[in-house]
Design an enzyme around this catalytic site. Structure first.
Site, mmCIF file in Angstrom:
data_model
loop_
_atom_site.group_PDB
_atom_site.id
_atom_site.type_symbol
_atom_site.label_atom_id
_atom_site.label_comp_id
_atom_site.label_asym_id
_atom_site.label_seq_id
_atom_site.Cartn_x
_atom_site.Cartn_y
_atom_site.Cartn_z
ATOM 1 C CD GLU A 162 -38.545 -18.037 -18.735
ATOM 2 O OE1 GLU A 162 -38.178 -18.841 -17.814
ATOM 3 O OE2 GLU A 162 -37.916 -17.527 -19.693
ATOM 4 C CD GLU A 377 -35.997 -13.478 -19.670
ATOM 5 O OE1 GLU A 377 -35.139 -14.562 -19.341
ATOM 6 O OE2 GLU A 377 -36.722 -13.245 -18.678
ATOM 7 C CE1 TYR A 439 -27.806 -16.221 -19.479
ATOM 8 C CE2 TYR A 439 -27.783 -16.274 -17.149
ATOM 9 C CZ TYR A 439 -28.147 -16.583 -18.350
ATOM 10 O OH TYR A 439 -28.690 -18.078 -18.337
HETATM 11 C C1 BGP Z 1 -35.293 -17.014 -17.580
HETATM 12 C C2 BGP Z 1 -35.959 -16.160 -16.627
HETATM 13 C C3 BGP Z 1 -34.698 -15.215 -16.216
HETATM 14 C C4 BGP Z 1 -33.665 -15.440 -16.007
HETATM 15 C C5 BGP Z 1 -32.983 -16.427 -17.234
HETATM 16 C C6 BGP Z 1 -31.561 -16.981 -17.015
HETATM 17 O O1 BGP Z 1 -35.776 -18.462 -17.544
HETATM 18 O O2 BGP Z 1 -37.008 -15.584 -16.938
HETATM 19 O O3 BGP Z 1 -35.534 -14.665 -14.701
HETATM 20 O O4 BGP Z 1 -32.961 -15.899 -14.758
HETATM 21 O O5 BGP Z 1 -33.851 -17.387 -17.688
HETATM 22 O O6 BGP Z 1 -31.649 -18.360 -16.291
HETATM 23 P P1 BGP Z 1 -30.619 -18.624 -15.301
HETATM 24 O O7 BGP Z 1 -30.631 -17.376 -14.140
HETATM 25 O O8 BGP Z 1 -31.390 -19.964 -14.613
HETATM 26 O O9 BGP Z 1 -29.383 -19.059 -16.057
#
Ligand code: BGP
Length: 470
Positions: A162, A377, A439
């Site tokens: 990302e 993801e 998650y």
């Molecule tokens: C993505 C990242 C992850 C993860 C996910 C969920 O952007 O690659 O590392 O954290 O998002 O985001 P968040 O934890 O901010 O809800």
């Protein structure tokens, strides 16, 4: 409902990231990352022990095997290998990943390995992170070391996780260490420099003759005008699309930036002030890498609806799960708004599976030289309730089902998608939200580190075992 089959060889995966799950952040020879001091100063939560993956990985891999999960995204913590980012490797860190990859293979779980997931070693971060070109060279040296060290254990590599998230959270929204707000120029520069580092690592991998696959993970979102008939809203959607999607997709698959991309970039940089440093030599190596990428990882969570906006910058990140508190209004770019009737999570993320379908089809059409895509993801942050070991995460099942449907529709439309990884395999630390935003397929009791399969894990097991979405 129709029964839909996944392509042959499809990977049914779960995703993790070193800093969010390993714990042991400052032990076993690991060097500091900027997050260590940033989180300590903030005092809200710490990444130690997170999900204690450093010790619990055999348990997590055993769960993968039992639940039909045959792929895992893992990131290597750069500062566990090179504590100062460069110099002598840390043998304990190097050995840890050998043990981890060996355990993956013992359990029949293919590791998909990312070299950088938001965790630049502090020594390099403090000197400007990727805005400093010395970090690009250090990254390529670190990548070469990992390619050689783990060549026999790792087939699937991703350079970065990302690039957009690094840029926006550091230079636009200001929620990551060293955060600034609304500096679009630095955001573009950061993305360009990271894409250059990606390109150099890809070329190094291929020139060394390794036979595995290499690519990059990008976070993409569909960007739609709030009012499809409003010229200002249409422009706002285009601005955001270039900012988040098209700039890095051009860098990935063209190795340079198309004229219609640069038209938006130049306008946004003029608003923010300053200028970009994009050199001919950079583009030469990026064009070379654009032909060599084996795969693209897409992290997809949501899409955005945009309205034109010319007021002052007004940004507020919902990092608590208090619905309705998120604000993103950027002068000259646009304002993100919710569209009536479209659901959102407690963290104000807009649930819109159609956006994933649109992005997949768009890549096939706009960048026909792409080879394969993995959904690296996708998932839903949810305040899971633990009831005597039973976790009914029905909303997450609905979310994943709808996104898998979108993937299957895209496959039917001719897009080559090789796998799907839920974010996250098990519950873990969330960078700006801590621990109540869960998650995982597997619930983690952060006190005891015990894992409990959620309803979604049982549901996904059936899909992985049958290769079909009922
Ligand atoms: C993505 C990242 C992850 C993860 C996910 C969920 O952007 O690659 O590392 O954290 O998002 O985001 P968040 O934890 O901010 O809800």
């Amino acid at each position: 409902m129709a029964c839909m089959a996944f392509p042959e060889g499809f990977v049914y995966g779960g995703a993790t990231a070193a800093y969010q799950c390993e714990g042991e952040t400052l032990t076993h020879g690991k060097g500091k990352v900027a997050w260590d001091d940033f989180l300590a100063k903030q005092g809200r939560f710490s990444a130690d022990p997170a999900s204690d993956f450093y010790h619990q990985y055999p348990v997590d891999l055993d769960l993968c095997e039992r639940f039909g999960i045959n792929g895992i995204r893992i990131s290597i913590a750069w500062s566990r290998i090179f504590p100062a980012g460069v110099g002598e490797p840390n043998p304990e860190g190097v050995a840890f990943y050998h043990r981890l990859f060996a355990a993956c293979h013992e359990h029949g779980v293919e590791p998909f390995v990312t070299l950088h997931h938001f965790d630049t070693p502090a020594a390099l971060f403090d000197q400007g992170d990727f805005l400093n070109r010395a970090t690009i060279d250090a990254f390529v040296d670190y990548a070469r070391f990992c390619f050689a060290e783990y060549a026999d254990e790792v087939t699937y590599w991703f350079t970065f996780n990302e690039i957009w998230a690094v840029a926006t959270n550091t230079y636009i929204e200001g929620t990551f260490p060293g955060g600034q707000q609304a500096n679009l120029t630095l955001a573009f520069q950061c993305m360009h420099n990271m894409m250059l580092a990606h390109a150099k690592a890809v070329v190094a991998y291929k020139e060394a003759g390794y036979t595995g696959k290499i690519g990059v993970v990008q976070s993409l979102e569909g960007k739609y005008p709030f009012d499809e008939n409003d010229a200002g809203d249409i422009q706002a959607a285009k601005n955001e699309d270039v900012l988040q999607n098209q700039f890095i997709l051009d860098a990935t698959f063209r190795g340079d930036y198309a004229a219609d991309t640069m038209e938006v970039v130049d306008r946004l940089v003029a608003i923010a002030g300053g200028s970009l440093d994009i050199r001919d030599d950079d583009l030469a190596i990026m064009r070379q890498a654009a032909r060599l990428n084996d795969n693209l990882g897409i992290n997809y969570y949501q899409s955005r609806f945009l309205k034109a906006y010319d007021g002052e910058n007004d940004l507020h990140h919902n990092g608590t799960g208090e619905k309705g508190t998120d604000r993103f209004r950027l002068k000259g770019v646009g304002e993100r708004v919710n569209k009536p009737g479209i659901p959102t999570t407690d963290w104000d993320w807009i649930i819109y599976p159609e956006g994933l379908f649109d992005l997949l089809v768009r890549i096939r059409l706009q960048y026909p030289n792409y080879k394969q895509i993995f959904i690296t993801e996708n998932g839903m942050g949810y305040k899971d309730e633990f009831k005597d070991g039973y976790i009914d995460d029905g909303p997450r099942i609905d979310y994943v089902r709808e996104h898998l449907m979108a993937v299957l529709r895209a496959v039917e439309a001719g897009v080559n998608v090789g796998g799907y990884f839920l974010w996250s395999l098990m519950d873990m630390f969330s960078w700006t939200n801590g621990y109540n935003k869960r998650y995982g397929f597997f619930y983690v009791d952060f006190e005891t580190q015990r894992r409990y399969p959620k309803a979604s894990a049982y549901w996904f097991k059936r899909i992985a075992e049958t290769g079909r979405l009922e």
